[in-house]
Design an enzyme around this catalytic site. Structure first.
Site, short mmCIF file in Angstrom:
data_model
loop_
_atom_site.label_atom_id
_atom_site.label_comp_id
_atom_site.label_asym_id
_atom_site.label_seq_id
_atom_site.Cartn_x
_atom_site.Cartn_y
_atom_site.Cartn_z
CD GLU A 1 -4.63 2.87 -10.33
OE1 GLU A 1 -5.81 2.78 -9.96
OE2 GLU A 1 -3.72 2.14 -9.91
NE ARG B 1 33.50 6.92 -19.49
CZ ARG B 1 34.36 6.69 -18.51
NH1 ARG B 1 34.73 7.66 -17.68
NH2 ARG B 1 34.85 5.47 -18.34
N GLY C 1 29.61 1.34 -16.48
CA GLY C 1 29.52 1.05 -15.04
C GLY C 1 28.89 2.17 -14.24
CB ILE D 1 -1.00 -0.01 1.19
CG1 ILE D 1 -1.80 -1.32 1.16
CG2 ILE D 1 -1.91 1.22 1.14
CD1 ILE D 1 -2.49 -1.66 -0.18
CB THR E 1 0.68 -6.98 -14.78
OG1 THR E 1 -0.40 -7.80 -15.29
CG2 THR E 1 0.84 -7.22 -13.29
C1 LIG Z 1 5.56 -0.43 -5.48
C2 LIG Z 1 4.15 -0.90 -5.52
C3 LIG Z 1 3.13 -0.07 -5.08
C4 LIG Z 1 1.80 -0.52 -5.07
N1 LIG Z 1 0.82 0.29 -4.57
C5 LIG Z 1 -0.41 -0.22 -4.37
C6 LIG Z 1 -1.41 0.53 -3.67
O1 LIG Z 1 -1.19 1.69 -3.29
N2 LIG Z 1 -2.62 -0.05 -3.45
C7 LIG Z 1 -2.91 -1.32 -3.85
O2 LIG Z 1 -3.99 -1.79 -3.61
N3 LIG Z 1 -1.99 -2.06 -4.54
C8 LIG Z 1 -0.76 -1.54 -4.79
N4 LIG Z 1 0.19 -2.28 -5.46
C9 LIG Z 1 -0.15 -3.62 -5.92
C10 LIG Z 1 -0.19 -3.77 -7.43
O3 LIG Z 1 -1.31 -3.14 -7.97
C11 LIG Z 1 -0.15 -5.29 -7.71
O4 LIG Z 1 1.19 -5.71 -7.39
C12 LIG Z 1 -0.48 -5.64 -9.14
O5 LIG Z 1 -1.85 -5.40 -9.40
C13 LIG Z 1 -0.16 -7.09 -9.47
O6 LIG Z 1 -0.71 -7.95 -8.51
P1 LIG Z 1 0.23 -9.08 -7.82
O7 LIG Z 1 1.45 -8.38 -7.33
O8 LIG Z 1 -0.56 -9.81 -6.82
O9 LIG Z 1 0.64 -10.01 -9.00
P2 LIG Z 1 -0.21 -11.27 -9.54
O10 LIG Z 1 -1.60 -10.85 -9.77
O11 LIG Z 1 0.07 -12.43 -8.63
O12 LIG Z 1 0.51 -11.51 -10.93
C14 LIG Z 1 1.64 -12.40 -11.12
C15 LIG Z 1 1.85 -12.56 -12.62
O13 LIG Z 1 0.68 -13.16 -13.18
C16 LIG Z 1 0.28 -12.39 -14.31
N5 LIG Z 1 -1.17 -12.45 -14.49
C17 LIG Z 1 -2.14 -12.14 -13.61
N6 LIG Z 1 -3.35 -12.27 -14.16
C18 LIG Z 1 -3.15 -12.65 -15.44
C19 LIG Z 1 -4.00 -12.97 -16.56
N7 LIG Z 1 -5.32 -12.86 -16.45
N8 LIG Z 1 -3.43 -13.34 -17.71
C20 LIG Z 1 -2.08 -13.47 -17.83
N9 LIG Z 1 -1.22 -13.19 -16.83
C21 LIG Z 1 -1.74 -12.80 -15.65
C22 LIG Z 1 0.71 -10.97 -13.98
O14 LIG Z 1 0.75 -10.18 -15.15
C23 LIG Z 1 2.06 -11.23 -13.36
O15 LIG Z 1 3.00 -11.36 -14.38
C24 LIG Z 1 1.51 -1.83 -5.53
C25 LIG Z 1 2.53 -2.66 -5.99
C26 LIG Z 1 3.84 -2.23 -5.97
C27 LIG Z 1 4.91 -3.16 -6.44
#
Ligand SMILES: Cc1cc2nc3c(=O)[nH]c(=O)nc-3n(C[C@H](O)[C@H](O)[C@H](O)COP(=O)(O)OP(=O)(O)OC[C@H]3O[C@@H](n4cnc5c(N)ncnc54)[C@H](O)[C@@H]3O)c2cc1C
Length: 380
Positions: free
Chosen positions: A245, A271, A343, A158, A368
């Site tokens: 967003e 450089r 580097g 979050i 993603t």
């Molecule tokens: C720095 C950072 C800040 C964030 N801030 C917030 C925030 O403020 N509030 C909040 O709620 N969330 C936040 N997030 C969460 C972010 O939105 C999620 O990480 C993102 O939606 C992916 O979910 P997951 O990490 O669970 O990955 P997963 O959903 O587990 O995905 C893993 C892999 O599976 C793939 N995948 C998933 N579904 C499919 C599909 N249908 N077809 C093909 N491939 C698929 C994905 O593309 C990925 O490659 C943040 C994340 C980060 C890293």
């Protein structure tokens, strides 16, 4: 490339942000990175300058602008200096539309003045340890007991959570057989609610001055008056607000790619390798030309989407297309620019290293790249 989306007012605002970044962000940035967050006092400073209230209606102390172009100017100036404003983009570009679209007049009057001044910073909590892309699987639950909801569960990743005062928490309020997307609601949870805890600050590959935390809710009593919008309609609200967003991530990515090219252009002219300026090698010229061509295409696309957003007709598919394209371009461009630095590109005191580390997450958060492809494919 000639740009047509900005007015004189946007350019005056750019001058203000550029000078703010140079005088009040760049000198402190290493300390903010070490602390893992922007200090709360800086949020109040942004409030004083009117930066947090640009899109808030005038009756609550804001400027009443409805589109994202001022936010795009901020993103361009931050990328130029390879720094960030912590959780501000989540506050102004992501949380605010939910409040404006769904909050009751009482909720707006209670929270928006603090939103504008920086006294009430906000975060949105959707993601859970077991649920990211598949929002319908959210397990954090809220059961209604009289005039309160009793909230239990956990969230992760979050943004801004360590310093936020108000959280938009997406939770399950009921379960309807055969309708995974139904039964989700958004509750406004204040940070000082008993049973609510901010957990560990997560250590990230990049974005070191932006706090990212875990949250937990143990029998948190949330007044029913803090339900945002209607019960059971969160999925609809979430998908409805994703376009802005995603556009916001797209324009930040495009700005970062442009900034990477600029710092690299300067570096290669200073450089010398094998007795010649690095900029004289044909490979250097060709790599930068490719980066410029790709980034120009991203710029044209994202400016077109910003114009559509200003006209009020940006579609979710257009926003997903811009996010996919711009963030993938950003990834390729910053990587090639690191390579041209040799580097030094791997040393954190060089801006390109920060641009590189900060870039990776653009293809992950806000949906993603694979999720963007699914959204686009459905429309084809
Ligand atoms: C720095 C950072 C800040 C964030 N801030 C917030 C925030 O403020 N509030 C909040 O709620 N969330 C936040 N997030 C969460 C972010 O939105 C999620 O990480 C993102 O939606 C992916 O979910 P997951 O990490 O669970 O990955 P997963 O959903 O587990 O995905 C893993 C892999 O599976 C793939 N995948 C998933 N579904 C499919 C599909 N249908 N077809 C093909 N491939 C698929 C994905 O593309 C990925 O490659 C943040 C994340 C980060 C890293």
């Amino acid at each position: 490339m000639r740009r047509t989306i900005y007015t004189d007012e946007h350019e005056q605002f750019r001058t203000l942000i550029r000078s703010l970044v140079q005088s009040e962000v760049v000198p402190h940035y290493p300390d903010w990175e070490a602390a893992g967050a922007v200090p709360k006092s800086f949020y109040r400073r942004l409030g004083e300058l009117g930066v947090l209230g640009i899109r808030v209606p005038e009756e609550y102390g804001g400027a009443g602008v409805t589109d994202l172009r001022f936010s795009a100017v901020i993103a361009e100036e931050l990328a130029r200096a390879a720094v960030g404003f912590g959780g501000v983009r989540v506050h102004t570009d992501i949380v605010l539309p939910y409040l404006l679209d769904c909050a009751s007049p009482d909720q707006l009057a209670r929270y928006l003045p603090g939103f504008v001044s920086g006294e009430t910073m906000t975060s949105i909590a959707i993601t859970e340890p077991g649920t990211g892309s598949d929002m319908a699987s959210i397990r954090t639950s809220a059961r209604r007991e009289g005039d309160t909801y009793v909230l239990n569960g956990a969230k992760t990743f979050i943004t801004g959570g360590a310093n936020s005062d108000l959280f938009l928490v997406v939770c399950r309020t009921s379960r309807a057989e055969g309708d995974r997307r139904g039964g989700l609601s958004i509750l406004l949870v204040e940070a000082d609610s008993p049973g609510f805890a901010v957990g560990r600050m997560l250590r990230k590959v990049g974005l070191h001055a932006q706090d990212t935390v875990e949250l937990s809710f143990t029998d948190v009593a949330v007044p029913a008056a803090n339900l945002l919008g209607e019960e059971g309609r969160a999925f609809e609200y979430l998908t409805g607000n994703l376009a802005q967003e995603r556009l916001s991530i797209a324009f930040a990515a495009c700005a970062a790619a442009e900034a990477a090219i600029e710092v690299t252009r300067r570096y290669v002219s200073e450089r010398r390798v094998f007795g010649e300026p690095l900029s004289d090698f044909q490979n250097t010229k060709f790599v930068l030309a490719d980066c410029h061509a790709e980034t120009s295409a991203a710029r044209a696309l994202v400016d077109r989407c910003l114009a559509s957003d200003a006209d009020g007709d940006l579609t979710p598919v257009e926003a997903a297309t811009a996010k996919l394209f711009c963030t993938e371009v950003q990834g390729r461009v910053v990587d090639r620019c690191v390579q041209l630095h040799g580097g030094y590109g791997y040393m954190v005191e060089y801006p390109i290293a920060r641009l590189y580390a900060d870039a990776r997450v653009s293809r992950i958060y806000g949906g993603t790249s694979e999720v963007m492809r699914s959204v686009i494919a459905k429309a084809l």
